[in-house]
Structure formats: structure tokens, C-alpha cells
Design a protein around this motif. Structure first.
Motif, short mmCIF file in Angstrom:
data_model
loop_
_atom_site.label_atom_id
_atom_site.label_comp_id
_atom_site.label_asym_id
_atom_site.label_seq_id
_atom_site.Cartn_x
_atom_site.Cartn_y
_atom_site.Cartn_z
N ASN A 192 40.93 -33.74 95.61
CA ASN A 192 39.49 -33.72 95.34
C ASN A 192 38.69 -33.44 96.62
O ASN A 192 37.71 -32.70 96.58
CB ASN A 192 39.05 -35.02 94.69
CG ASN A 192 39.52 -35.12 93.25
OD1 ASN A 192 39.84 -34.12 92.63
ND2 ASN A 192 39.58 -36.32 92.73
N VAL A 229 34.91 -32.81 96.53
CA VAL A 229 34.51 -33.94 95.68
C VAL A 229 34.88 -35.24 96.39
O VAL A 229 36.05 -35.58 96.51
CB VAL A 229 35.19 -33.88 94.29
CG1 VAL A 229 34.79 -35.07 93.44
CG2 VAL A 229 34.85 -32.58 93.59
N SER A 259 24.97 -37.40 91.28
CA SER A 259 26.18 -36.59 91.47
C SER A 259 27.38 -37.21 90.76
O SER A 259 28.19 -36.50 90.15
CB SER A 259 26.49 -36.43 92.96
OG SER A 259 25.47 -35.71 93.58
N TRP A 312 29.68 -35.47 87.89
CA TRP A 312 31.14 -35.33 87.98
C TRP A 312 31.85 -36.08 86.85
O TRP A 312 32.90 -35.64 86.37
CB TRP A 312 31.66 -35.72 89.36
CG TRP A 312 31.54 -34.56 90.27
CD1 TRP A 312 30.56 -34.31 91.20
CD2 TRP A 312 32.40 -33.42 90.29
NE1 TRP A 312 30.77 -33.09 91.79
CE2 TRP A 312 31.90 -32.52 91.26
CE3 TRP A 312 33.54 -33.05 89.59
CZ2 TRP A 312 32.50 -31.30 91.53
CZ3 TRP A 312 34.15 -31.83 89.87
CH2 TRP A 312 33.62 -30.98 90.83
N ASN A 329 31.69 -33.64 84.19
CA ASN A 329 32.65 -32.56 84.47
C ASN A 329 34.07 -32.99 84.11
O ASN A 329 34.81 -32.25 83.46
CB ASN A 329 32.61 -32.16 85.95
CG ASN A 329 31.33 -31.47 86.35
OD1 ASN A 329 30.56 -31.03 85.52
ND2 ASN A 329 31.10 -31.38 87.65
N TYR A 330 34.46 -34.18 84.56
CA TYR A 330 35.82 -34.67 84.30
C TYR A 330 36.03 -34.92 82.81
O TYR A 330 37.11 -34.62 82.27
CB TYR A 330 36.11 -35.94 85.09
CG TYR A 330 36.27 -35.72 86.58
CD1 TYR A 330 36.82 -34.55 87.08
CD2 TYR A 330 35.85 -36.69 87.48
CE1 TYR A 330 36.97 -34.36 88.45
CE2 TYR A 330 36.00 -36.50 88.85
CZ TYR A 330 36.56 -35.34 89.33
OH TYR A 330 36.70 -35.16 90.67
#
Length: 127
Positions: free
Chosen positions: A19, A24, A33, A37, A40-41
Motif C-alpha cells: 500500500n 496509501v 481520505s 479509501w 475504494n476497498y
């Protein structure tokens, strides 16, 4: 309670390095943020699940389909990548994950043994 270094610890280390390679770093993220994420995950996990389904002959009426065992295993590993990343983003350590898994496992056993006739919103609050 600290567990001795094991494979789960190593997986967390490897995932953190991966990551960081792509930029990340949960430790340096603000709340906005982190939320992005997490989304996103979650989307990546959903996609990997779809890819896993594609490896399995799910069309019971279609005789041409075959189990793609090798690729199914790869998809499970891809899922693990994103699951560990999610855990890390939520601030979990390997010990935290193991402890939460163990507690949830006991809840699942109690649900099965009790017939799981209704959803109890409180049975996971201690995890």
C-alpha cells in the motif's frame, strides 16, 4: 495480549509495504481520505467477489461450465489483499483482527446452536 509473530503478522507487513508503494498510508490520512479509501476497498472487494463467482460454474443449467480452481484461489488471495488493507485502514493490527475474529466466531456458533431465529443487534456489540 500479544501473539507471537506469525503468518498473519507477515501478511499485514507485506500489505502495508504494498500500500505504501502505491501511496496509501492510513497513518497520514485525514478522515475524508480514509472514508474514500474504505469505499475504494469495498468496491474492490465487491469486484473480486464477482471475479470469484465467474470461476465457479454457477449456472446450474449450463453444462459447459467448469470450475477454474487455480483462478478461484487467486481471487481469494486478491480478496485477502483488500480485506487486510481495509482492516489496516480501520486501525486494526493482526492481533485486533484475530481477537475480533475469535469473538465473532463464538457469536456464530451461538447463533447456529440457538437456531438463529431472529437477528439480535446486540450480540456483536462486544466485538
Amino acid at each position: 495480549m500479544s501473539l507471537s509473530p506469525d503468518k498473519l503478522d507477515r501478511i499485514f507487513e507485506l500489505q502495508e509495504k504494498l500500500n505504501l508503494k502505491i501511496g496509501v498510508d492510513p497513518k497520514s490520512m485525514d478522515q475524508q481520505s480514509k472514508m474514500q479509501w474504505l469505499l475504494n476497498y469495498t468496491r474492490a472487494i465487491s469486484q473480486e467477489l464477482a471475479e470469484l463467482v465467474d470461476c465457479i460454474p454457477w449456472k446450474w443449467w449450463a453444462k459447459y461450465q467448469k470450475l477454474d480452481l487455480q483462478n478461484a484461489r487467486v481471487e481469494v488471495v486478491d480478496l485477502l489483499h483488500f480485506l487486510i488493507s481495509t482492516a489496516q485502514l480501520l486501525g486494526m493490527t493482526p492481533d485486533d483482527l484475530f481477537e475480533a475474529y475469535s469473538k465473532k466466531h463464538l457469536v456464530n456458533i451461538q447463533r447456529i446452536e440457538g437456531g438463529y431465529h431472529y437477528k439480535d443487534e446486540e450480540d456483536c456489540r462486544h466485538i
